[in-house]
Scaffold this motif. Structure first.
Motif, PDB file in Angstrom:
ATOM      1  N   UNK A 237      -6.530  -5.669   2.069  1.00 35.76           N
ATOM      2  CA  UNK A 237      -5.238  -5.156   2.544  1.00 35.76           C
ATOM      3  C   UNK A 237      -4.491  -6.242   3.313  1.00 35.76           C
ATOM      4  N   UNK A 238      -5.211  -6.977   4.159  1.00 32.53           N
ATOM      5  CA  UNK A 238      -4.569  -8.038   4.947  1.00 32.53           C
ATOM      6  C   UNK A 238      -4.072  -9.166   4.057  1.00 32.53           C
ATOM      7  N   UNK A 239      -4.803  -9.462   2.978  1.00 29.43           N
ATOM      8  CA  UNK A 239      -4.399 -10.546   2.073  1.00 29.43           C
ATOM      9  C   UNK A 239      -3.221 -10.155   1.188  1.00 29.43           C
ATOM     10  N   UNK A 245      -0.133  -2.294  -1.683  1.00 32.80           N
ATOM     11  CA  UNK A 245      -1.471  -1.736  -1.893  1.00 32.80           C
ATOM     12  C   UNK A 245      -1.411  -0.222  -2.026  1.00 32.80           C
ATOM     13  N   UNK A 246      -2.284   0.317  -2.860  1.00 30.09           N
ATOM     14  CA  UNK A 246      -2.440   1.764  -3.029  1.00 30.09           C
ATOM     15  C   UNK A 246      -3.911   2.106  -2.832  1.00 30.09           C
ATOM     16  N   UNK A 247      -4.182   3.202  -2.134  1.00 28.37           N
ATOM     17  CA  UNK A 247      -5.537   3.736  -2.052  1.00 28.37           C
ATOM     18  C   UNK A 247      -5.626   4.974  -2.929  1.00 28.37           C
ATOM     19  N   UNK A 282       1.666   4.284   4.226  1.00 26.37           N
ATOM     20  CA  UNK A 282       2.328   3.522   3.166  1.00 26.37           C
ATOM     21  C   UNK A 282       1.460   3.487   1.901  1.00 26.37           C
ATOM     22  N   UNK A 283       0.165   3.310   2.089  1.00 30.16           N
ATOM     23  CA  UNK A 283      -0.740   3.118   0.952  1.00 30.16           C
ATOM     24  C   UNK A 283      -1.163   4.419   0.283  1.00 30.16           C
ATOM     25  N   UNK A 284      -1.157   5.535   1.022  1.00 34.65           N
ATOM     26  CA  UNK A 284      -1.609   6.798   0.421  1.00 34.65           C
ATOM     27  C   UNK A 284      -0.459   7.763   0.140  1.00 34.65           C
TER      28      UNK A 284
END
Length: 296
Positions: A237-239, A245-247, A282-284
């Motif tokens: 996630x940090x990179x 990103x999506x979970x 944001x990701x979910x």
């Protein structure tokens, strides 16, 4: 973080990778049961994935059972040999009947076949099945014409194009063609499993408009086959950045947890590692809602 606090952050999530049934592989629950369980977290929607068939037809047949369930369920089609491989006619029917996603070859991809040299890499199916390799390139190394035809149908419908289990070089070629044709929604699932992609390659995919999807099942302490801890996921996630990103869960298999519980465990672990709540949302919620076209 306490479970109620994590559930508050996760409320309204969208799961782009649920392996609910029916399916030739053993499943712990069907699409309706998954939707009803999703109500525990106020799950907004999920995408029902099968490696073997068009899940839109399942959902249409289950319409009466899904009526009144607050979690919406969407379907799509994976371009493995069971649907004729790179089959623009099957894609056209799926998307024009309400499908939201086309997965390029998963279990039939060259990368999957190479990764699982001894077999399919899954539990034994409930019926005899033959899986053969589906290639997106011809003998000359160029994308076959059917790839372009499929991409045109995806662009027309505004659907999501998933890289499936393709190798990185194939993903780059297909995504470049998709971008040039006007496809706006692209995703790469579990880049560090089967596909064998690294963060640098994923940044190239992002430049083409893609999002990078990671599966909670691969970082969940309650999943026996988990492939890393939450620290590994946090590093990705940090990179890559939460904005790209999506979970998703990648759950539904017999003997594994419900998606809701996996999201809670992995989400809690990420928050404990210092991930801001807004980034988890944001990701979910934000990113997968866009990819499914829920706010168009």
């Amino acid at each position: 973080m306490t479970r109620p606090a994590v559930e508050r952050v996760l409320h309204g999530l969208v799961d782009l990778h649920c392996h609910s049934g029916p399916n030739p592989l053993p499943r712990a629950f069907d699409h309706v049961q998954a939707a009803k369980d999703g109500e525990r977290l106020g799950m907004r929607a999920f995408l029902a994935k099968s490696h073997h068939h068009n899940t839109v037809m399942d959902l249409l047949a289950m319409g009466d059972r899904l009526a009144g369930v607050s979690t919406a369920v969407y379907g799509g089609i994976a371009l493995n040999n069971q649907v004729g491989g790179i089959n623009p006619h099957a894609v056209e029917m799926c998307l024009r009947m309400g499908g939201r996603c086309v997965w390029f070859p998963t279990i039939s991809s060259s990368a999957h076949v190479a990764h699982h040299k001894s077999g399919g890499g899954f539990p034994k199916p409930t019926i005899p099945l033959t899986t053969t390799q589906v290639d997106v390139r011809g003998p000359d190394g160029a994308l076959i014409p059917e790839v372009g035809q499929v991409i045109e149908v995806i662009a027309e419908s505004g659907a999501l194009l998933s890289a499936g289990h393709m190798a990185p070089d194939d993903i780059r070629e297909v995504f470049t063609a998709a971008r040039d044709t006007g496809v706006r929604r692209l995703v790469v699932s579990h880049p560090n499993f089967v596909i064998g992609s690294d963060p640098a390659q994923c940044r190239d995919f992002i430049e083409l408009g893609a999002y990078i999807e990671h599966e909670t099942s691969m970082y969940d302490s309650e999943v026996a086959q988990a492939r890393g801890g939450p620290e590994m996921l946090m590093d990705w996630i940090e990179r890559i950045g939460p904005e790209h990103t999506v979970l998703a869960s990648d759950l539904g298999q017999v003997g594994r947890p419900m998606p809701v519980d996996s999201f809670v465990r992995v989400g809690s672990a990420l928050l404990d590692l210092g991930l801001p709540e807004k980034d988890l949302r944001q990701m979910v919620r934000v990113n997968p809602s866009y990819l499914l076209g829920l706010d168009d």
